[in-house]
Design a protein around this motif. Structure first.
Motif, mmCIF file in Angstrom:
data_model
loop_
_atom_site.group_PDB
_atom_site.id
_atom_site.type_symbol
_atom_site.label_atom_id
_atom_site.label_comp_id
_atom_site.label_asym_id
_atom_site.label_seq_id
_atom_site.Cartn_x
_atom_site.Cartn_y
_atom_site.Cartn_z
ATOM 1 N N ILE A 1 48.579 50.022 15.274
ATOM 2 C CA ILE A 1 47.257 49.606 15.749
ATOM 3 C C ILE A 1 46.887 48.276 15.108
ATOM 4 C CG2 ILE A 1 44.802 50.176 15.751
ATOM 5 C CD1 ILE A 1 45.535 53.067 16.031
ATOM 6 N N TRP A 2 46.483 47.346 15.930
ATOM 7 C CA TRP A 2 46.113 46.010 15.431
ATOM 8 C C TRP A 2 44.613 45.900 15.346
ATOM 9 C CZ3 TRP A 2 49.978 42.335 14.376
ATOM 10 C CH2 TRP A 2 51.274 42.746 14.721
ATOM 11 N N ASN A 3 44.144 45.322 14.265
ATOM 12 C CA ASN A 3 42.716 45.088 14.094
ATOM 13 C C ASN A 3 42.320 43.732 14.640
ATOM 14 O OD1 ASN A 3 41.088 47.058 12.910
ATOM 15 N ND2 ASN A 3 42.294 46.923 11.043
ATOM 16 N N ARG A 4 43.244 42.782 14.458
ATOM 17 C CA ARG A 4 42.960 41.434 14.899
ATOM 18 C C ARG A 4 43.187 41.380 16.403
ATOM 19 N NH1 ARG A 4 46.403 38.790 11.184
ATOM 20 N NH2 ARG A 4 47.890 39.158 12.809
ATOM 21 N N ASP A 5 42.723 40.306 17.035
ATOM 22 C CA ASP A 5 42.834 40.186 18.484
ATOM 23 C C ASP A 5 42.237 41.436 19.112
ATOM 24 O OD1 ASP A 5 46.058 38.625 18.215
ATOM 25 O OD2 ASP A 5 44.053 37.756 18.226
ATOM 26 N N ARG A 6 43.061 42.142 19.862
ATOM 27 C CA ARG A 6 42.565 43.372 20.430
ATOM 28 C C ARG A 6 43.107 44.550 19.637
ATOM 29 N NH1 ARG A 6 45.295 42.975 25.038
ATOM 30 N NH2 ARG A 6 45.663 40.825 24.471
ATOM 31 N N ARG A 7 42.468 45.677 19.776
ATOM 32 C CA ARG A 7 43.014 46.878 19.159
ATOM 33 C C ARG A 7 44.050 47.427 20.112
ATOM 34 N NH1 ARG A 7 40.255 51.726 17.676
ATOM 35 N NH2 ARG A 7 40.926 51.957 15.547
ATOM 36 N N TYR B 1 33.723 39.650 16.612
ATOM 37 C CA TYR B 1 33.355 39.110 17.917
ATOM 38 C C TYR B 1 33.035 40.181 18.963
ATOM 39 C CZ TYR B 1 38.415 39.681 18.362
ATOM 40 O OH TYR B 1 39.680 40.183 18.334
ATOM 41 N N GLU C 1 48.782 44.421 11.162
ATOM 42 C CA GLU C 1 48.726 43.191 10.367
ATOM 43 C C GLU C 1 49.424 43.308 9.024
ATOM 44 O OE1 GLU C 1 46.255 44.596 11.853
ATOM 45 O OE2 GLU C 1 45.557 43.142 13.307
#
Ligand code: HEM
Ligand code: SF4
Ligand code: SF4
Lengths: 240, 498
Positions: free
Chosen positions: A230-236, B476, B206
């Motif tokens: 799961i990515w927090n940055r950009d989109r989840r 955002y 990340e």
């Protein structure tokens, strides 16, 4: 002045409509409202609350037979409700009727054995007592009454799979169509009436017990990829 | 190539003094609640020993990790076919008795006991049931018990060693042990994540930290059985599993995890590793004799222009890449090749690496007086006389490959010989240089290893990348949308369900 007999008769008539019309609707509304509310406001509490970590051996003889039994019975009742005509057709050959009835009885006995073991385990293991809530006891006892009563019916009010299709399925459908017809149920023997009432009581208390765990049955594991990122940055986004 | 970053770790075992400060600092922050008493996200084991939970390395018993079946990897503990029938009673779930029953003492009795003929005592009572109990095990029950026939002899890693060698480990002049601090390895191919029916566990894109979503966990307890390191724990009170979170709230604010920060021996290093996510599956399925090198190969060079381009493509900033280039973990694992992963044969691709300890060589007795006449430069040639068998070390850190273990220890020893020649002077510099070359290293490298081992500052040990939490979704997206999911924390009391 109405006679005593007539008075008591009308009382029973009222009682019947309370039990077979009022109670079911109250239970269904309560079930829907409270279950959704609980899911929205306290998701953390949705858990199977496994106690296997504290006691492993007795749990096997409680949880496994109980669940295999009760889940089979649940689907049995569901099928009887959904396709009563097909069931009647199937049962028209006695050998096939016996197969259904016997397997239902076996699953019911499995469930009973599991329940008794679960109650015994909760009563005797001091570690398990620590994680037993009041509602755990309430629901286990309600389920025990329901299962014992179910076995009683199977033994003494024979061929339930057939009369269920003829009497219970139409009654339940009438509830769902909002034109309740209790003419057939109210003539049923006590054990069967108790079973109907028990079912709706369980449905009503459902959201206040651990039974909510069956609603979060994790089926998606069957088709999901093993790894989850799961990515927090950009989109989840979820990638594998 | 799919370049991803992993906050990775190195523990330098020669420096661990077994003080358990790491375990305590972690416990005070994360596991001081009801239901978590027995959880040690960080624990320190004595090796040889049985570990925590008892004999966790025995996967015949615990069924943790992966195995290769045909050409693909399968979890040992569960599968798509088995998880539902087994959900009502998990066949491989460890129980409290595999760990220990947490206890406290009735201290109030010391003050409140009525006057009597005997001294009042504080009895041990269970923290689960509150009843008096007999204490039979604890989280580091075999602490320092190297050579013990009950504990050390039952170390799973002694399997396959000749009986004679095993017996010798109990001999007085051979007594030996080292400390083995363990946390979650934040694996690249985590068995815990892959086993969870609800999908409650996930790896953060990340930084690679592996977490359990407390709102999605439903106590199916699959992760506890699947993790071969037994680093997910079941909270018996809330009915949720919990695990080491690498102190991500601290990392996100630029602080080292509590166990790293408090480490008295300063054995811990933390920094980024870049790896190729496209090749994880392939490497995890390599045969036992290739997998250690395979994992090293999976780690990418953060100076390689192609890797840098790939990192940028996946959204990493120049600053982030620069942190990866300064990572001490990269040096230990990939450049110097002196840090090895624990039990890679479980195939979860752990991202915590260990610099193995240089254990003492065998002493001898002269007229019943213990002596060690080995000259420092000779130690180098005496690996076969180490008190602890090389095969044992290899069973833990290099999937049984003795040559890899020897390579690592020789290099570490060569650095010592070289520094001794430099600072004490009782070894000829020529001998020292010869030793260095024989160990596949150079003066510069030896100096660098020495500095990173003995003199590193806080900021050299912990190169914590900017995780830019402020740039995550909350920045955002409308914060109100995320109020109850990310960024604004847990708004619901972690209370056991009805
Ligand atoms: C739909 C699939 C279901 C799943 C996956 C499931 C799973 C579980 C699990 C994992 C537990 C905890 C066992 C432990 O302590 O480790 C449990 C307990 C329990 N379940 Fe289910 N369950 C299901 C359906 C049902 C149904 C249909 C009922 C009853 C109508 C039920 C009633 C119970 C009860 C009463 C317990 C507590 C047993 C005890 O006292 O220990 N479950 N279930
Ligand atoms: S060590 Fe265990 S809990 Fe940690 S990521 Fe690996 S498999 Fe999961
Ligand atoms: S704090 Fe450091 S030195 Fe002390 S036991 Fe933990 S890892 Fe070892």
């Amino acid at each position: 002045m109405p006679s005593l007999l007539a008075q008591s008769e009308s009382l029973f008539a009222n009682l019947d409509s309370v039990l077979f019309v009022g109670l079911p609707y109250a239970a269904i509304v309560l079930f829907l409202y409270a279950t959704i509310r609980r899911y929205v406001s306290s998701k953390f509490g949705y858990s199977s609350l496994s106690s296997q970590f504290l006691e492993n051996k007795k749990l096997f003889y409680a949880s496994a037979p109980w669940h295999f039994g009760i889940i089979a019975l649940f689907f049995g009742h569901l099928i009887g409700f959904l396709i009563p005509r097909e069931i009647l057709w199937w049962n028209s050959v006695p050998a096939r009727l016996y197969v259904i009835e016997l397997s239902a009885l076996i699953f019911a006995i499995l469930a009973l054995v599991g329940l008794v073991n679960a109650l015994h385990r909760r009563a005797t293991s001091s570690r398990i007592r620590v994680v037993t809530s009041k509602m755990d006891v309430v629901i286990l006892i309600l389920l025990l009454i329901q299962v014992v009563d179910g076995i009683w019916i199977a033994l003494f009010h024979r061929w339930g799979s057939s009369w269920f299709a003829g009497i219970m399925a139409p009654y339940l459908w009438s509830l769902f169509k909002f034109s309740p017809d209790i003419s057939a149920v109210k003539e049923m023997p006590f054990a069967i009436k108790l079973h109907v009432v028990g079912a709706f009581v369980i449905l009503g208390v459902f959201p206040f017990t651990r039974l909510v765990h069956m609603l979060v049955l994790p089926l998606s594991y069957m088709w999901r990829r093993p790894q989850q990122v799961i990515w927090n940055r950009d989109r989840r986004t979820t990638k594998s | 190539m799919d370049v991803r970053a992993q906050v990775s770790m190195v523990f330098h075992l020669d420096k661990c003094i077994g003080c358990h400060t790491c375990s305590i600092s972690c416990k005070n922050i994360w596991t001081d609640r009801r239901g978590t008493e027995y959880m040690w996200f960080n624990n320190v084991e004595t090796k040889p020993g049985t570990g925590y939970p008892t004999q966790w390395e025995n996967q015949d018993k615990y069924k943790g990790g992966w195995e290769v079946k045909g050409s693909s990897l399968k979890l040992k503990s569960t599968s798509k076919a088995k998880y539902l029938p087994n959900i009502f009673h998990h066949p491989h779930m460890p129980t409290m008795d595999d760990y220990y029953e947490p206890w406290t003492y009735r201290y109030d009795n010391l003050f409140n006991a009525p006057a009597g003929d005997d001294q009042p005592i504080a009895r041990a009572v269970s923290m689960v049931t509150g009843e008096p109990m007999e204490i039979k095990a604890g989280p580091n029950w075999d602490d320092d018990l190297g050579g013990s026939p009950i504990y050390a002899s039952n170390d799973v890693n002694l399997k396959g060693l000749p009986e004679e060698t095993r017996q010798q480990l109990n001999a007085l002049e051979r007594l030996v042990f080292f400390y083995f601090p363990r946390i979650c390895n934040h694996c690249l191919n985590p068995a815990c994540v892959a086993s969870c029916p609800s999908g409650a566990l996930y790896k953060r894109g990340e930084d690679g930290i592996v977490l359990i979503n407390q709102k999605v966990c439903r106590a199916w307890r699959s992760c506890v059985a699947a993790c071969p390191y037994k680093k997910t724990y079941f909270n018996w009170s809330t009915g949720k599993s919990e695990k080491c979170l690498l102190c991500y709230p601290r990392l996100e604010t630029g602080q080292a995890p509590a166990c790293f920060h408090s480490c008295v021996g300063r054995i811990r290093y933390l920094g980024l590793l870049f790896y190729d996510a496209d090749r994880i599956k392939e490497v995890a399925a390599l045969p036992d004799d290739k997998i250690v090198e395979g994992q090293r190969d999976l780690i990418l060079d953060p100076f390689d222009p192609e890797v840098i381009a790939g990192a940028k493509k996946n959204g990493m900033s120049d600053e982030f890449i620069e942190y990866a280039q300064r990572s001490p973990v990269y040096k230990f694992v990939k450049v110097w090749k002196i840090a090895l992963p624990p039990h890679l044969e479980y195939r979860t691709m752990p991202m915590l690496f260990y610099v193995p300890p240089l254990l003492p060589v065998l002493g001898s007795t002269d007229n019943n007086i213990y002596s060690n006449k080995t000259k420092p430069e000779d130690v180098f040639h005496k690996f076969d006389e180490m008190r602890i068998p090389m095969e044992y070390m290899a069973n833990i850190f290099s999937v049984g490959k003795v040559d890899l273990m020897k390579y690592t220890l020789k290099k570490l020893m060569a650095v010592r010989v070289f520094k001794r020649a430099q600072t004490v002077g009782d070894i000829e510099m020529a001998t020292a240089l010869e030793t260095l070359h024989a160990a596949d290293t150079t003066e510069e490298e030896a100096e660098a290893i020495y500095r990173m081992t003995s003199l590193p500052t806080f900021s050299q040990r912990f190169v914590i990348p900017p995780l830019h939490r402020e740039m995550a979704v909350e920045a955002y997206k409308d914060p109100a949308d995320f109020k109850k999911s990310v960024g604004f924390g847990f708004t619901e009391a972690p209370k056991r369900g009805l």
